[in-house]
Enzyme design. Sequence first.
Site, mmCIF file in Angstrom:
data_model
loop_
_atom_site.group_PDB
_atom_site.id
_atom_site.type_symbol
_atom_site.label_atom_id
_atom_site.label_comp_id
_atom_site.label_asym_id
_atom_site.label_seq_id
_atom_site.Cartn_x
_atom_site.Cartn_y
_atom_site.Cartn_z
ATOM 1 C CG ASP A 176 -6.651 6.419 2.179
ATOM 2 O OD1 ASP A 176 -7.613 7.248 1.724
ATOM 3 O OD2 ASP A 176 -6.418 5.490 1.714
ATOM 4 C CG ASP B 208 -3.387 -4.872 -1.821
ATOM 5 O OD1 ASP B 208 -4.177 -4.569 -1.445
ATOM 6 O OD2 ASP B 208 -2.053 -4.565 -1.982
ATOM 7 C CG HIS C 270 -5.259 -1.689 -0.065
ATOM 8 N ND1 HIS C 270 -4.655 -1.740 -1.209
ATOM 9 C CD2 HIS C 270 -6.145 -0.770 -0.126
ATOM 10 C CE1 HIS C 270 -5.330 -0.928 -2.265
ATOM 11 N NE2 HIS C 270 -6.262 -0.221 -1.434
ATOM 12 C CD GLU D 297 -0.970 -1.252 -0.550
ATOM 13 O OE1 GLU D 297 -1.403 -2.382 -0.664
ATOM 14 O OE2 GLU D 297 -0.830 -0.744 -1.452
HETATM 15 C C1 GLP Z 1 -7.836 2.706 -2.685
HETATM 16 C C2 GLP Z 1 -7.961 3.626 -1.431
HETATM 17 C C3 GLP Z 1 -9.041 2.642 -0.694
HETATM 18 C C4 GLP Z 1 -10.019 2.098 -1.489
HETATM 19 C C5 GLP Z 1 -9.410 0.995 -2.282
HETATM 20 C C6 GLP Z 1 -10.124 0.334 -3.045
HETATM 21 O O1 GLP Z 1 -6.622 2.799 -3.359
HETATM 22 N N1 GLP Z 1 -7.028 4.022 -0.744
HETATM 23 O O2 GLP Z 1 -9.336 3.599 0.660
HETATM 24 O O3 GLP Z 1 -10.758 1.332 -0.447
HETATM 25 O O4 GLP Z 1 -8.192 1.466 -2.797
HETATM 26 O O5 GLP Z 1 -10.783 1.099 -4.184
HETATM 27 P P1 GLP Z 1 -11.820 1.116 -5.170
HETATM 28 O O6 GLP Z 1 -13.139 1.320 -4.282
HETATM 29 O O7 GLP Z 1 -11.652 2.143 -6.090
HETATM 30 O O8 GLP Z 1 -11.679 -0.501 -5.616
#
Ligand code: GLP
Length: 251
Positions: free
Chosen positions: A67, A136, A138, A143
């Site tokens: 992404d 959440d 995702h 989302e």
């Molecule tokens: C982000 C990314 C995801 C990631 C998730 C968790 O916003 N788009 O690819 O896996 O949220 O992030 P973190 O590893 O910092 O908790």
Amino acid sequence: MKVYKTADYAAMSKKAANIICSLVVLKPDCVLGLATGSSPVGTYKQLIEWNKEGYLSFAHVKTVNLDEYRNLPVTHDQSYRYFMNDNLFDHVDIDKSVTNVPDGMAADIEAECKRYDALVASLGGADLQLLGMGHDGHIGFNEPCDEFPVGTHLVDLDPMTLEANARFFDNDPKKVPNQAVTMGIGTIMSAKKILVVVSGADKAGIVAKALLGPVTPQVPASILQFHPDVTIVADEAALAEYIKEGGKVCD
Ligand code: GLP
């Protein structure tokens, strides 16, 4: 689904790096699906170390990232292209021209989504897709919603995600881009193997929901229950709820 419990973030990172390393050693020209966020940073650090030691080479590896924020230039230090260069690509022997991140700056975003799906398909899909998990549920930036999105698409980010990612934007959720381009759930599920890294007590609730609860687009990561080859590597804190609810872990 295999679930591995590690003592902490460092052990989680080492185990995940080992799994990626074994794939690259066995298939040097593999396609790696990569992720951003805090969860995989330690994994990338370990891979860099092994690359520097000459133990692992990325010379023939191609990558596809999940992404990218919408309208954040790649020169911005919070763009996911910048993150990947900074946390992995600039430090290993990879050919950067075969590392792919969706173009969040594209004027025609629909065309960009189509281009990205075609690109992933032309590479034969990812041999391994690395994922983190949002609070959440995702994955990528898919989302919670009413239907699992199939292909790469533009999303409006949830207030919970803007809040979680504000730590990278002067702790101000209003500074976080409120849209992103993300691979769809269908694209993610087309990976041959999926490796999820999760750490911390703040993820314990969502991990239990995603791995043990009903499969629903309201918890996007729950779809992973349907993938034939998923490995979860998570630390004790992130697995606390899952284990309490009877979830099994590998020895
Ligand atoms: C982000 C990314 C995801 C990631 C998730 C968790 O916003 N788009 O690819 O896996 O949220 O992030 P973190 O590893 O910092 O908790």
